[in-house]
Design a protein around this motif. Sequence first.
Motif, PDB file in Angstrom:
ATOM      1  N   VAL A 195       0.878  -1.207  -0.096  1.00  0.00           N
ATOM      2  CA  VAL A 195       0.034   0.019  -0.081  1.00  0.00           C
ATOM      3  C   VAL A 195       0.818   1.160  -0.056  1.00  0.00           C
ATOM      4  CG1 VAL A 195      -1.587   1.308   1.239  1.00  0.00           C
ATOM      5  CG2 VAL A 195      -1.882  -1.210   1.290  1.00  0.00           C
ATOM      6  N   SER A 196       0.986   2.051  -0.824  1.00  0.00           N
ATOM      7  CA  SER A 196       1.706   3.229  -1.055  1.00  0.00           C
ATOM      8  C   SER A 196       1.220   4.238  -2.089  1.00  0.00           C
ATOM      9  CB  SER A 196       3.199   2.648  -1.241  1.00  0.00           C
ATOM     10  OG  SER A 196       3.955   3.527  -2.010  1.00  0.00           O
ATOM     11  N   HIS A 197       2.047   5.450  -2.052  1.00  0.00           N
ATOM     12  CA  HIS A 197       1.842   6.387  -3.108  1.00  0.00           C
ATOM     13  C   HIS A 197       2.775   6.626  -4.063  1.00  0.00           C
ATOM     14  CE1 HIS A 197      -1.997   7.477  -0.894  1.00  0.00           C
ATOM     15  NE2 HIS A 197      -1.261   7.859   0.428  1.00  0.00           N
ATOM     16  N   GLU A 198       3.879   5.619  -3.966  1.00  0.00           N
ATOM     17  CA  GLU A 198       4.856   5.754  -4.919  1.00  0.00           C
ATOM     18  C   GLU A 198       4.507   5.035  -6.246  1.00  0.00           C
ATOM     19  OE1 GLU A 198       7.693   7.298  -3.983  1.00  0.00           O
ATOM     20  OE2 GLU A 198       7.229   7.432  -1.888  1.00  0.00           O
ATOM     21  N   MET A 199       3.912   5.890  -6.983  1.00  0.00           N
ATOM     22  CA  MET A 199       3.367   5.534  -8.219  1.00  0.00           C
ATOM     23  C   MET A 199       4.505   5.068  -9.481  1.00  0.00           C
ATOM     24  SD  MET A 199       0.483   5.630  -7.889  1.00  0.00           S
ATOM     25  CE  MET A 199      -0.510   5.877  -6.354  1.00  0.00           C
ATOM     26  N   GLY A 200       5.705   5.639  -8.999  1.00  0.00           N
ATOM     27  CA  GLY A 200       6.929   5.428  -9.980  1.00  0.00           C
ATOM     28  C   GLY A 200       7.296   3.919  -9.694  1.00  0.00           C
ATOM     29  N   PHE A 201       7.243   3.628  -8.714  1.00  0.00           N
ATOM     30  CA  PHE A 201       7.569   2.247  -7.993  1.00  0.00           C
ATOM     31  C   PHE A 201       6.517   1.306  -8.714  1.00  0.00           C
ATOM     32  CE2 PHE A 201       8.068  -1.150  -5.004  1.00  0.00           C
ATOM     33  CZ  PHE A 201       9.294  -1.565  -5.110  1.00  0.00           C
TER      34      PHE A 201
END
Lengths: 245, 226
Positions: A195-201
């Motif tokens: 669950v994260s907001h690191e869209m690049g990842f």
Amino acid sequence: MGLVVEARGLHKHFGALHVLKGVDLLLAERELVFVIGPSGSGKSTLLRCLNRLEEPSSGSVVVDGVDLLHPRTNINHARQRIGMVFQSFNLYPHMTALGNVTLALRKVAGKSRAEADEAGRAALARVGLADRAGHKPGELSGGQQQRVAIARAIALEPRVMLFDEPTSALDPELVGSVLGVMRDLRESGMAMVVVSHEMGFARNAADRVLFMDHGVVVEEGPPRAIFEAPTHERTRAFIGQIQKH
Amino acid sequence: MSNWERFLDTFFNTKVMAKYAPDIAYGMLITVELAALVIVSGLLAGLALALVRSLGFRVLNLPIVFAVDLFRALPPLVIIVFIYFGLPAVDLSPSAFVSTWLSLMFVLMAFSEEIFWAGITSIPKGQWEAARSTGLSFGQTLVNVVLPQALRLTIPPLTNRTIAITKGTALGSVVALNEILGMASSAVSNSYNPSPLTLGAAAYLVLFLPMVIVGRWLETRMRWKR
């Protein structure tokens, strides 16, 4: 290919709040599933149901073939197979990095102190912190603390790793080191729910992206499809919002 | 006789002091025994109650909270008098020593339970969750993760409370316990001179000043960086 996590029909009520409204999450071996969505969409609650930190109101959760909600299941046993990493690290401040990593190895996995130390040092080496074994959390940067937290989880050799916004509490320049460790973990074949907001990842590393809103999975698919050609209006709006930044 | 000489003769009469010094020394022994018993039993009982309370069973918590509030509200002297003069009515006749010990133990138990409990609840939920997520049981988490942190937090308030309550051993003089103040008071009556009280005060300083200093030392030693 076997399923590592098989969660079906999950509902969760917090009093009058209906936070999860029938969510399914299936995770295959070696798979990385990314869960995105606005705050309050239920994504953290979903994650916390997968190791029963949160008790689902109904539904089923099977991890590595073990039914977590069965009354005879030893949850402490089952949790060794499910690593979890938290937004706020939650390291034990009174113990060294090595002490943090070895506590469960000794108390839960039943290793001797020498065995636990060896496994603990190996885990710290995997996250690039072999030289910080003797440091207390207060003497480490946020990024280092989070990597110790990852080492604490992987030392138990889990079948799946759950990441609950692992980089949200970090200064931007420290995010990369944590994502780097997560990437290594992925390459080693660890099944992961992030669950994260690191869209690049998410774009680079995820096999599948789930978009949640108001307690349901609105849309799921490969990252390219979700980010570039979302089919639902709510997904489009959310992707549009985060890409403005 | 000048005022100054009169003052010295009243409060620092060396002849009187020398005569009653053995009595005061005996009183010190009683006070030390009593204080040690009160501290050990009171803190252990308080910690035990706090641990039981952390299990979160309502049926257990209500009586604990009631008992704790009761003993925090009652003046220790009232409890001593109640035990010493009241219990014989039900055919129990605790000695002055036992009465004073029990009373102070209950009071320290009550106050320390509250402090231990506050320490346990002040540990962030994330500590519990991190430990439980690695498979540690409730008890293992409490013992290995929560208590070590909680106990450090409790040391400053606990030291203060412990010292305050342990000084209450002087209340035993009311039920004729031969502790420092009791011995000093009877020496004053026998000698018609208050100098033994000065000696008693010195005895209290000798006993309690080190406690204060050890408390301060513990406080600085137990600090750690977050």
